[in-house]
Design an enzyme around this catalytic site. Structure first.
Site, PDB file in Angstrom:
ATOM      1  N   ASP A 339     -12.199  15.539 -11.888  1.00  0.00           N
ATOM      2  CA  ASP A 339     -13.232  16.530 -12.435  1.00  0.00           C
ATOM      3  C   ASP A 339     -14.490  15.874 -12.110  1.00  0.00           C
ATOM      4  O   ASP A 339     -14.591  14.516 -12.343  1.00  0.00           O
ATOM      5  CB  ASP A 339     -12.766  16.888 -13.703  1.00  0.00           C
ATOM      6  CG  ASP A 339     -14.015  17.885 -14.385  1.00  0.00           C
ATOM      7  OD1 ASP A 339     -14.331  18.670 -13.658  1.00  0.00           O
ATOM      8  OD2 ASP A 339     -14.580  17.593 -15.451  1.00  0.00           O
ATOM      9  N   ASP A 533     -11.273  15.288 -18.537  1.00  0.00           N
ATOM     10  CA  ASP A 533     -11.833  14.732 -20.176  1.00  0.00           C
ATOM     11  C   ASP A 533     -10.634  15.381 -20.975  1.00  0.00           C
ATOM     12  O   ASP A 533     -10.589  15.139 -21.974  1.00  0.00           O
ATOM     13  CB  ASP A 533     -13.158  15.457 -20.395  1.00  0.00           C
ATOM     14  CG  ASP A 533     -13.178  17.056 -20.349  1.00  0.00           C
ATOM     15  OD1 ASP A 533     -11.900  17.680 -20.374  1.00  0.00           O
ATOM     16  OD2 ASP A 533     -14.262  17.820 -20.403  1.00  0.00           O
ATOM     17  N   ASP A 537      -9.760  20.763 -19.010  1.00  0.00           N
ATOM     18  CA  ASP A 537      -8.887  20.360 -17.686  1.00  0.00           C
ATOM     19  C   ASP A 537      -7.382  20.565 -18.245  1.00  0.00           C
ATOM     20  O   ASP A 537      -6.587  19.918 -17.286  1.00  0.00           O
ATOM     21  CB  ASP A 537      -9.351  19.136 -17.220  1.00  0.00           C
ATOM     22  CG  ASP A 537     -10.879  19.403 -16.523  1.00  0.00           C
ATOM     23  OD1 ASP A 537     -10.968  20.016 -15.758  1.00  0.00           O
ATOM     24  OD2 ASP A 537     -11.546  18.180 -16.720  1.00  0.00           O
TER      25      ASP A 537
END
Length: 640
Positions: A339, A533, A537
């Site tokens: 991410d 995190d 996600d």
């Protein structure tokens, strides 16, 4: 001796006493005070044997009674009792003595490897200083402190519960949780988590979570339960030992019985070459050697210990691994998906460029923009105010109008100032200038004239580029970045960090779709990891082979969602975790092949009559000791 436990010290005394008695008996035999054979000599040798081996015989009999016949205690008992039966008294004592020496070293090595986990367990304080209504301080168990209560944390004490500082300021040592030595400053209003050490000032903290839900409790539960999730290698060794030991006992029995029966039935003149000149006691001796060699403790102890050491070594660096299966999977990872926001980048907006137009200066442009956005808590507004060096007087601002999806207009020192995106400029019929720099472009007009624009970007973390390079150096074949940001921003970040592939402007469902495509394209034994995190996600973290949550200090969702948890915000910890996993797997494979290779060779030599009982002792105790010393290397993690 000071580093030994009470049990280990007792074993050392038994070893010394047994060895002294053995030397004494051997000396009496050498001086012809005792005959080499006979009942009296056997009884004299029985004294050092009983001192050193009584517990092995007891465990063997207890396990047989419980239906657990085939273990190392049974093998040692059978081999040494058999040696006594063939009048090999000294050899029987030597084998048991060296077996116990090996067990002592193994126990010491296992204890050393557990110290990092034991040190981690020390992060949970036993007491909390509860502030009562009358202001008095009472020392209580953290389990008895309710949510909303106020606790006092004195300098030098660990924070016992998660909470919010309501009075005092200090620096907190988070090394036990993150592996980093840099302290974290806290002031009233800041959140503090359990397990940190208060270094300086007195803190009054209002508790926000009960003890069982605190960060330190979740971390300790995670580490304590990691051993339940076994790796493929551990499961193989467990199954291997289950069948291996009965097989070698049957083989040893056959090695004794078949030649013995053949010697009894076949006339001496017709005996084959391998039987010629042998007697049944010689074949019994070979079978006993075979049993000593076959003990599988080198594998049964060293392989789980290697993974335990790897998990312990990782925890010292602020990397929590939920099981050895994840450590093993990480070692086989070929693709890492990231991410962007909060993982590779800081997740906070920062002014990266100021481009004034006309007679305006950079300072004036920033001041007008910051004053206009003064009342807003939007991240862009916060970054503008943070970048402005002059003191902002809210009294200079009036008639603030926020235009949804466009920006903000206000009166600043009597002038109409508008701050916003290109749509706001078009709405005002102002000709604005494009900017090639990546990031969010904030345009500014003053009394209808274009004053310039400000570029606001989410900057990459300091070690993000080095982390990507280190992953590739570690053998990762492809790195992928998934983000909801604009194409231009994603392209710029990917190019700056060296990411192989990126996909921009994605919704959460799009991230899952791209992850599915990457998983479908991977090779058979390769693994795919996702780094995020751990909160927004979660769908992707749960779909990939290994979910890695970073920056999880105090984040319950991150600790719950991921398979591997990095307690700080450093992407470089991903490469560290991978180095730990690969080192651990390498050591596991070394131990497996070393133990099997040496045992296989000495078993063959023992069956052919070329290996002595001393070689058998090395193949058992020596190999186990070397394998366990090798396993303890997993605790040591080299610095980047």
């Amino acid at each position: 001796m000071n580093n030994l436990s009470k049990k280990q010290k007792k074993m050392v005394r038994r070893i010394v006493l047994s060895a002294a008695l053995l030397v004494l008996v051997k000396a009496l035999c050498a001086l012809a005070v005792l005959p080499e054979q006979g009942l009296l000599t056997a009884l004299c040798y029985l004294a050092p044997y009983a001192v050193i081996g009584w517990d092995v015989l007891y465990k063997a009999m207890r396990n047989i009674k419980n239906g657990q016949v085939f273990d190392e205690n049974f093998l040692m008992a059978l081999a040494t009792v058999g040696a006594f039966a063939t009048a090999e008294y000294a050899e029987a004592v030597f084998v048991m003595l060296f077996y116990q020496v090996g067990e002592l070293f193994q126990d010491y090595a296992v204890g050393k490897s557990r110290q990092s986990i034991a040190a981690l367990m020390d992060i949970r304080p036993d007491t909390a200083n509860l502030e009562r209504e009358d202001g008095e301080i009472e020392e209580v168990d953290p389990d008895d402190v309710p949510v909303g209560a106020v606790i006092v944390v004195k300098p030098g004490e660990r924070v016992p519960l998660d909470g919010t500082v309501i009075e005092g300021s200090s620096s907190l040592d988070t090394a036990a949780l993150t592996g980093e030595s840099v302290p974290r400053d806290v002031v009233p209003g800041d959140a503090v988590i359990s397990g940190c050490v208060n270094q300086s000032g007195l803190l009054r903290v209002q508790v926000t979570k009960p003890c069982e839900e605190s960060t330190v409790s979740k971390i300790l539960d995670l580490v304590e339960n990691a051993s339940e999730k076994k790796s493929t290698s551990e499961n193989f060794i467990t199954r291997f030992a289950r069948y291996y030991t009965p097989c070698v006992v049957i083989a040893a029995t056959a090695l004794f019985l078949i030649p013995t029966i053949a010697l009894a039935l076949i006339p001496a003149a017709s005996q084959p070459g391998f039987l010629a000149g042998t007697v049944w006691t010689g074949w019994l001796h070979r079978a006993l050697i075979f049993l000593v060699i076959s003990c599988p403790c080198a594998l049964v102890i060293s392989v789980p210990l290697s993974f335990f050491g790897g998990i312990g070594g990782a925890s010292k660096r602020g990397i929590l691994v939920k099981g050895s299966n994840y450590l093993e999977a990480l070692a086989r990872t070929e693709t890492v998906i990231f991410d962007k926001t909060g993982t590779l980048t800081k997740g906070t907006f920062t002014v990266t460029a100021v481009h004034p137009e006309g007679a305006f200066t950079q300072e004036q442009l920033l001041e007008y923009a910051a004053l206009t956005e003064h009342w807003s808590d939007h991240p862009i507004s916060m970054s503008l105010k943070a970048a402005c060096k002059t003191e902002l007087d809210a009294g200079r601002v009036s008639d603030v109008e926020e235009i949804a999806g466009h920006g903000v207009c206000a009166k600043v020192d009597g002038k109409t100032v508008c701050v916003g995106n290109s749509r706001l400029m078009e709405r005002q019929n102002v000709n604005w200038l494009p900017c090639e720099l990546p990031g969010t472009i904030v345009h500014v007009t003053v009394d209808g004239f274009y004053a310039g624009h400000i570029v606001i970007s989410d900057l990459p973390k300091e070690d993000a580029s080095a982390a990507i390079a280190d992953l590739k150096a570690s053998g990762v074949k492809k790195t992928v970045m998934l983000t909801g940001d604009a194409e231009a921003v994603a392209k710029s970040v990917a190019a700056e960090l060296g990411v192989d592939e990126y996909h921009a402007e994605l919704l959460p469902a799009d991230k899952v779709d791209w992850t599915e495509k990457i998983l479908a394209a991977k090779s058979l034994n390769a693994r795919v990891a996702f780094v995020g995190d751990g909160i927004n996600d979660a769908p992707v973290l749960s779909r990939v082979d290994i979910g890695i949550a970073m920056g999880a200090l105090g984040s319950d969702a991150a600790i719950e969602a991921a398979d591997i948890v990095l307690m700080d915000d450093k992407p470089s910890k991903i490469a560290t975790a991978m180095r730990i996993s690969r080192k651990t797997l390498r050591i596991v494979n070394q131990n497996i092949w070393f133990a099997l290779g040496v045992k296989g060779l000495v078993l063959l030599l023992g069956a052919l009559g070329y290996a002595s009982m001393w070689a058998a002792v090395f193949a058992d105790v020596g190999v186990a000791f070397i394998a366990i010393l090798n396993a303890t290397r997993c605790l040591h993690v080299e610095e980047l």
